[in-house]
Structures are given as structure tokens and as C-alpha cells.
Design an enzyme around this catalytic site. Sequence first.
Site, PDB file in Angstrom:
ATOM      1  CG  PHE A  87       1.249   2.768  -7.717  1.00  0.00           C
ATOM      2  CD1 PHE A  87       0.261   1.935  -7.220  1.00  0.00           C
ATOM      3  CD2 PHE A  87       0.923   4.084  -7.999  1.00  0.00           C
ATOM      4  CE1 PHE A  87      -1.033   2.392  -7.019  1.00  0.00           C
ATOM      5  CE2 PHE A  87      -0.368   4.558  -7.801  1.00  0.00           C
ATOM      6  CZ  PHE A  87      -1.343   3.708  -7.314  1.00  0.00           C
ATOM      7  CE1 TYR A 132       4.986  -8.538 -11.153  1.00  0.00           C
ATOM      8  CE2 TYR A 132       4.516  -9.392  -8.975  1.00  0.00           C
ATOM      9  CZ  TYR A 132       4.669  -8.328  -9.829  1.00  0.00           C
ATOM     10  OH  TYR A 132       4.515  -7.052  -9.351  1.00  0.00           O
TER      11      TYR A 132
END
Length: 160
Positions: A87, A132
Site C-alpha cells: 500500500f 502486474y
Amino acid sequence: MNDVTISKAKREEAPIILEFIKGLAKYERMRKYVKASVEDIERNIFDMNRAEVIFLRRDEKPIGFAVYFYKFSTFLARPTLHLEDFFVSDEERGKGYGKMVLKYLAKTALENHCLRFEWDCLEWNKPSIRFYENLGAKPLRGWIPFRMDGEELKKFAQED
């Protein structure tokens, strides 16, 4: 990005870890599920070494965090580095820090003789999935995560 560094969290930073956990939970729409306390973090991360935490820091101030641990592949007889959570503060997103942290962890995986580096992503998080995939990561197909917790876990563990 030159003023941003990555370093391991220290025990006295457990309250900061908890704040990042709460920030992540808010982002993932799961705030009501956070039950962690500073004491839980101190015991499980720093006393029992069940996970590692790194901070992304700007001028020594944490602006993001990642939690990871090692799993073991029986077929390969080698470890896998598993990124549990990552995060970055809202105001620090979009600056390339995600790639920076993933590269750091990929190098950590190789330094620890891991053959794999894995993480999970929520199905609704399309921007992260695209990110990703653009890095070369591939979603695992054919595996369904299972979980047992709460009363089901207690009941099962006590069955004869």
C-alpha cells in the site's frame, strides 16, 4: 524517486504499520475486517518473525509499506516469496513506487533462493491487474483459494 528509499520496519514503528493496514483496508473496502492491534503486530512480526515489513520512505517518513513472508513449494523443495499486502499513501500513488517495491522484493526473493514471487489481487482491481500483467506477471489459473476461519476453524480443530 531519488529521495525515496526502502528499508525494513522497526519494532517501534508498529503503530505506523497498523495505520497503513487501516489505509489499505479502506482502499480495499474491507475496513470492518481489521482486527489487528499494535500488540499483534509486535508479537507476530517482530517477536515471532512470521512476516517481514518494509517501508517506502521519503526523507525517512513512511509513505507506503509492504508485508511479505516465505511459503515453501514441496515440488521444487524451494521457497516462494509471497507478498501479502502492499500500500502507498493516496498522495504518493502514480509515481513509480509500485514497480520500485516489486523490484526490491523480486531481488529479495532471488537473494533468498526463491524460485517464485507471488501475490494476490482482488478481482475488481483492474488497474492493478493491468499493471502486474504489464510487468510480466501472470495470473494463476486453475487454483481456487480456500479459507477456514472463525467458528468453522475452531469447530473443525476440535472434532474427533
